[in-house]
Scaffold this motif. Structure first.
Motif, mmCIF file in Angstrom:
data_model
loop_
_atom_site.group_PDB
_atom_site.id
_atom_site.type_symbol
_atom_site.label_atom_id
_atom_site.label_comp_id
_atom_site.label_asym_id
_atom_site.label_seq_id
_atom_site.Cartn_x
_atom_site.Cartn_y
_atom_site.Cartn_z
ATOM 1 N N ASN A 50 0.792 -1.526 -0.014
ATOM 2 C CA ASN A 50 0.302 0.250 -0.215
ATOM 3 C C ASN A 50 0.499 1.045 0.025
ATOM 4 O O ASN A 50 1.856 1.306 0.429
ATOM 5 N N THR A 51 0.564 2.229 -1.308
ATOM 6 C CA THR A 51 1.432 3.112 -0.452
ATOM 7 C C THR A 51 0.501 4.391 -0.770
ATOM 8 O O THR A 51 -0.339 4.591 -0.587
ATOM 9 N N THR A 52 0.526 5.755 -0.597
ATOM 10 C CA THR A 52 0.644 7.141 -0.576
ATOM 11 C C THR A 52 1.818 7.861 -0.718
ATOM 12 O O THR A 52 2.418 7.672 -0.647
ATOM 13 N N ILE A 53 1.072 8.900 -1.022
ATOM 14 C CA ILE A 53 1.689 10.718 -1.579
ATOM 15 C C ILE A 53 2.541 11.458 -0.384
ATOM 16 O O ILE A 53 1.444 12.219 0.546
ATOM 17 N N ALA A 54 3.658 11.668 0.021
ATOM 18 C CA ALA A 54 3.798 11.999 0.480
ATOM 19 C C ALA A 54 4.145 14.355 -0.259
ATOM 20 O O ALA A 54 3.654 14.475 -1.449
ATOM 21 N N SER A 55 2.931 14.737 0.667
ATOM 22 C CA SER A 55 2.712 16.253 0.308
ATOM 23 C C SER A 55 3.175 17.401 0.995
ATOM 24 O O SER A 55 3.387 17.027 2.344
ATOM 25 N N ARG A 56 3.396 17.986 0.003
ATOM 26 C CA ARG A 56 3.618 20.165 0.968
ATOM 27 C C ARG A 56 2.178 20.464 1.304
ATOM 28 O O ARG A 56 1.173 20.624 1.055
ATOM 29 N N SER A 57 2.708 20.820 3.319
ATOM 30 C CA SER A 57 1.317 21.430 3.540
ATOM 31 C C SER A 57 1.217 22.554 2.862
ATOM 32 O O SER A 57 1.580 23.245 1.986
ATOM 33 N N ASP A 58 -0.207 23.398 3.275
ATOM 34 C CA ASP A 58 -0.027 24.929 3.133
ATOM 35 C C ASP A 58 0.345 26.380 3.315
ATOM 36 O O ASP A 58 1.631 26.203 4.000
ATOM 37 N N ALA A 59 0.947 27.036 2.079
ATOM 38 C CA ALA A 59 1.592 27.803 1.786
ATOM 39 C C ALA A 59 1.213 28.433 4.039
ATOM 40 O O ALA A 59 2.157 29.458 4.274
ATOM 41 N N THR A 60 0.042 28.360 4.224
ATOM 42 C CA THR A 60 0.147 28.981 5.105
ATOM 43 C C THR A 60 -0.754 28.284 6.879
ATOM 44 O O THR A 60 -1.565 27.253 6.200
ATOM 45 N N SER A 61 -0.068 28.198 7.388
ATOM 46 C CA SER A 61 -0.234 26.986 9.000
ATOM 47 C C SER A 61 0.034 28.074 10.198
ATOM 48 O O SER A 61 -0.027 29.012 10.079
ATOM 49 N N ASN A 62 -0.686 27.532 10.716
ATOM 50 C CA ASN A 62 -0.860 27.299 12.446
ATOM 51 C C ASN A 62 -0.205 27.353 13.012
ATOM 52 O O ASN A 62 0.339 26.019 12.940
ATOM 53 N N LEU A 63 0.523 28.295 14.466
ATOM 54 C CA LEU A 63 1.293 27.651 15.199
ATOM 55 C C LEU A 63 0.805 28.417 16.702
ATOM 56 O O LEU A 63 0.607 29.833 16.537
ATOM 57 N N THR A 64 0.143 27.498 17.419
ATOM 58 C CA THR A 64 -0.539 27.211 18.649
ATOM 59 C C THR A 64 0.204 27.109 19.975
ATOM 60 O O THR A 64 0.964 26.625 20.068
#
Length: 372
Positions: A50-64
């Motif tokens: 089984n495989t999955t794709i490595a993806s990039r996160s959104d250009a805007t992210s949240n840091l709490t």
């Protein structure tokens, strides 16, 4: 007859040997051949993964991050002269204005010092006037006049000093705020240099929040940046604030950047000392790669993943983890995004092994949506 007996004697051992071969050796050879054939078949069998794709996160992210809420200004108020507390006009929780009288001190000996200083000034002035009124040339030396003038000015300065001390018997608020602590009672002896303040005043109409930003995110924090502050005691409510300054240096022990956020508090909903959550929206020019946690393969060499190359062979790739979100991992280095990763890799898989990848679920859904 003897010849026939000899032949029979030879035939019996030969028969036993042939029987041993058929019963013991030949089945064992056959089993070994079958086992070897099974091994070869297993070796040549293409494993499905089984495989999955490595993806990039959104250009805007949240840091709490957690934050400590404090007053914009907080000042302990000390007495600058000695005396007894004659009157206390405020208590904890009192709203005060800048210059408002908070308490008064009583120092009877200071009143006597003022009377004595006033008398000294009058006497020095009279002596100065007396020598200046002499009109006969040479009767009074210039040095005598200068000495009396200096004595008069010195007594004036001493009187002004004592009057200033008299004014310090009135304790006044340095700015608009709230009295958050009171450590004295009426009649108490107040000494200069006491380490315990009379009052503590805090400005609460604007609050500041201090938080520590990890090293990996410090370059995304900008002065003037808008942030959201949430407090557990106000579920669902968001307090808007702005970054006003940073320490411009990382703490050597924690490798974090001290950041100050200011939030308005005109309604006084928030109080000093609360714990809050500060949420930063980070704009990243190169969003990090994010992978599912079940694609990670922990080995003695460190964290790794198994890539499925274009020719469907496996490649072991070492990665560096930046943040662990539980079900997903943020990768700092080792992946570029778009790689096919093996889900739940096992020790049976090897570098260069041929596999038959199964399309990830999100790819199947995407193709199904495209067909519609």
């Amino acid at each position: 007859m003897q010849t026939r007996r000899k032949i029979m004697l030879w035939l019996v051992p030969v028969g036993l040997i042939l029987l041993f071969l058929f019963v013991g050796v030949l089945p064992r050879i056959r089993n070994q051949q079958e086992l070897q054939a099974a091994v070869e078949k297993e070796k040549n069998r293409i494993v499905q993964v089984n495989t999955t794709i490595a993806s990039r996160s959104d250009a805007t992210s949240n840091l709490t991050l957690p934050g400590q809420i404090q007053p914009l200004r907080e000042t302990p108020i000390y007495a600058r002269t000695q005396g007894f507390l004659r009157k206390r006009l405020v208590d904890i929780g009192s709203q005060v204005k800048k210059g408002q009288l908070l308490a008064t001190l009583d120092a009877p000996e200071l009143d006597q010092d003022i009377i004595r200083a006033q008398t000294d000034v009058k006497l020095a002035k009279a002596n100065l006037d007396r020598v200046e009124s002499v009109s006969l040339p040479g009767a009074v030396s210039q040095q005598d006049v200068d000495n009396r003038q200096a004595l008069y000015e010195m007594n004036q300065a001493n009187l002004r000093r004592i009057e200033v001390l008299k004014g310090l018997q009135e304790i006044r608020a340095p700015f608009n705020g709230v009295i958050t602590s009171r450590n004295t009672e009426q009649g108490s002896l107040i000494s200069v240099g006491n380490t315990i303040p009379l009052f503590t005043i805090s400005q609460l109409d604007t609050l500041r929040v201090y938080t520590d930003v990890p090293q990996s995110y410090y370059r995304y924090i900008q002065v003037g940046q808008t942030v959201e502050v949430r407090v557990p005691e106000f579920p669902g409510k968001v307090f808007s604030g702005k970054v006003v300054r940073t320490a411009e240096a990382l703490r050597s022990q924690s490798r974090t950047l001290l950041t100050e956020v200011v939030i308005p508090n005109s309604t006084r909903e928030l109080v000093s000392g609360l714990y809050g959550q500060v949420n930063f929206q980070l704009s990243q020019a190169e969003p990090p790669v994010v992978i599912p946690a079940n694609t990670l393969w922990i080995t003695p060499e460190g964290p790794q993943v198994m890539l499925v190359k274009d020719d469907n062979t496996l490649q072991v790739q070492r990665v560096e983890i930046s943040r662990d979100f539980g079900t997903t991992l943020e990768i700092g280095s080792g992946l570029q995004g778009g790689e096919r990763l093996v889900v739940n890799p096992s020790d049976n898989l090897q570098q260069g092994q041929k596999v038959q990848p199964r399309a990830p679920a999100n790819a199947k859904m995407a193709s199904a949506n495209a067909s519609h």
